[in-house]
Design an enzyme around this catalytic site. Structure first.
Site, mmCIF file in Angstrom:
data_model
loop_
_atom_site.group_PDB
_atom_site.id
_atom_site.type_symbol
_atom_site.label_atom_id
_atom_site.label_comp_id
_atom_site.label_asym_id
_atom_site.label_seq_id
_atom_site.Cartn_x
_atom_site.Cartn_y
_atom_site.Cartn_z
ATOM 1 N N ASN A 1 -39.938 113.946 -40.571
ATOM 2 C CA ASN A 1 -41.385 114.195 -40.828
ATOM 3 C C ASN A 1 -41.862 113.754 -39.610
ATOM 4 O OD1 ASN A 1 -41.034 111.991 -42.388
ATOM 5 N ND2 ASN A 1 -42.966 112.045 -43.170
ATOM 6 N N GLU B 1 -45.803 113.406 -38.355
ATOM 7 C CA GLU B 1 -47.251 113.669 -38.638
ATOM 8 C C GLU B 1 -48.105 113.672 -37.613
ATOM 9 O OE1 GLU B 1 -47.842 110.492 -41.642
ATOM 10 O OE2 GLU B 1 -46.515 111.735 -43.022
ATOM 11 N N ASN B 2 -49.330 113.908 -37.626
ATOM 12 C CA ASN B 2 -50.514 114.054 -36.626
ATOM 13 C C ASN B 2 -51.659 113.515 -37.144
ATOM 14 O OD1 ASN B 2 -52.821 115.612 -34.929
ATOM 15 N ND2 ASN B 2 -50.614 115.957 -33.649
ATOM 16 N N TYR C 1 -54.253 116.122 -39.788
ATOM 17 C CA TYR C 1 -53.145 116.169 -40.777
ATOM 18 C C TYR C 1 -52.134 117.598 -40.779
ATOM 19 C CZ TYR C 1 -54.708 111.786 -42.604
ATOM 20 O OH TYR C 1 -55.153 110.254 -43.040
ATOM 21 N N CYS D 1 -43.011 118.676 -41.985
ATOM 22 C CA CYS D 1 -42.070 118.103 -42.910
ATOM 23 C C CYS D 1 -40.898 118.175 -42.240
ATOM 24 C CB CYS D 1 -42.078 119.012 -44.318
ATOM 25 S SG CYS D 1 -43.300 118.859 -45.393
ATOM 26 N N GLU E 1 -37.735 118.957 -43.534
ATOM 27 C CA GLU E 1 -36.941 119.893 -43.721
ATOM 28 C C GLU E 1 -37.338 121.055 -42.803
ATOM 29 O OE1 GLU E 1 -38.736 118.341 -45.819
ATOM 30 O OE2 GLU E 1 -38.119 118.479 -47.820
ATOM 31 N N CYS F 1 -41.364 120.245 -50.813
ATOM 32 C CA CYS F 1 -42.610 120.816 -51.068
ATOM 33 C C CYS F 1 -42.481 122.510 -50.863
ATOM 34 C CB CYS F 1 -43.742 120.379 -49.917
ATOM 35 S SG CYS F 1 -43.442 121.476 -48.487
ATOM 36 N N CYS G 1 -41.861 124.217 -47.569
ATOM 37 C CA CYS G 1 -40.386 123.966 -47.242
ATOM 38 C C CYS G 1 -39.452 124.721 -47.772
ATOM 39 C CB CYS G 1 -40.224 122.654 -47.249
ATOM 40 S SG CYS G 1 -40.670 121.434 -45.787
HETATM 41 N N1 THU Z 1 -42.920 115.580 -46.512
HETATM 42 C C1 THU Z 1 -41.584 115.913 -45.950
HETATM 43 O O1 THU Z 1 -41.444 115.646 -45.123
HETATM 44 N N2 THU Z 1 -40.793 116.732 -46.879
HETATM 45 C C2 THU Z 1 -41.429 117.294 -48.036
HETATM 46 O O2 THU Z 1 -40.507 117.754 -48.919
HETATM 47 C C3 THU Z 1 -42.424 116.301 -48.904
HETATM 48 C C4 THU Z 1 -43.387 115.902 -47.915
HETATM 49 C C5 THU Z 1 -43.720 114.553 -45.777
HETATM 50 C C6 THU Z 1 -44.907 115.317 -45.231
HETATM 51 C C7 THU Z 1 -45.832 114.028 -44.755
HETATM 52 O O3 THU Z 1 -45.451 113.474 -43.622
HETATM 53 C C8 THU Z 1 -45.260 112.997 -45.778
HETATM 54 O O4 THU Z 1 -44.068 113.571 -46.277
HETATM 55 C C9 THU Z 1 -45.993 112.732 -47.084
HETATM 56 O O5 THU Z 1 -46.558 113.885 -47.568
#
Ligand code: THU
Length: 164
Positions: A63, A65-66, A69, A74, A76, A113, A116
């Site tokens: 993942n 991030e920024n 947000y 993610c 995946e 999630c 994804c």
């Molecule tokens: N996240 C993922 O990379 N995959 C998921 O299936 C669930 C959430 C990441 C997004 C964010 O960077 C962090 O986990 C918290 O939500």
């Protein structure tokens, strides 16, 4: 009287990674290895994923991030979009996903999630190839799911856009 429809799916629950095939163990190891490459300064929740392609290639993602947000992505989708960009005609056969956090305990195998799942579903439909999903959290326990469509029932699929 209203009818009801029951949708069932099954998850294979393994006690540990040693119950996976050697190939799947290797893929999960790759997903675990890239946990350190997550850029997660806001959530402190690192996710690692590894895709096995039909030609044997492996594509990994974590993942990213920024500070704005929603601009982050993610693990995946980082991996699936990279696979689509770098190996456009090669089906994905397996996806291994794991997570690690220094602030929370991840008791259960990580559930991807909804967004994804939708993108995984698109990949299944695109190539007509089921994707096996392997999930792990902090504990040894592992979930194995046969197909992404199992964890995204009633999904929005390309036929919904078919012109009349
Ligand atoms: N996240 C993922 O990379 N995959 C998921 O299936 C669930 C959430 C990441 C997004 C964010 O960077 C962090 O986990 C918290 O939500």
């Amino acid at each position: 009287m209203a009818n009801s429809v029951e949708i069932k799916f099954s998850i294979e629950v393994l006690e540990s990674a040693s119950d996976l095939s050697t190939e799947d163990q290797g893929l999960l190891k790759k997903a675990t290895k890239v946990l350190k490459d997550a850029y997660a300064p806001y959530s402190h929740f690192n996710v690692g994923t590894a895709l096995l392609l039909k030609n044997g290639d492996i594509v990994v993602g974590s993942n990213q991030e920024n500070v704005a947000y929603p601009s982050g992505l993610c693990a995946e989708r980082v991996a699936l979009f990279a696979a689509g960009a770098q190996h456009p005609d090669v089906p994905v056969t397996t996806i291994a996903i794991t997570a690690q956090s220094d602030t929370v305990t991840i008791d259960e195998p990580l559930a991807p999630c909804g967004a994804c799942r939708q993108v995984m579903c698109e990949t299944e439909n695109r190539y007509g190839q089921k994707i096996k999903v392997i999930l792990k959290g902090d504990a040894d326990k592992i979930y194995v799911i046969n197909s992404v469509s199992d964890i995204l029932p009633l999904s929005f699929t390309p036929d919904k856009l078919a012109v009349k």
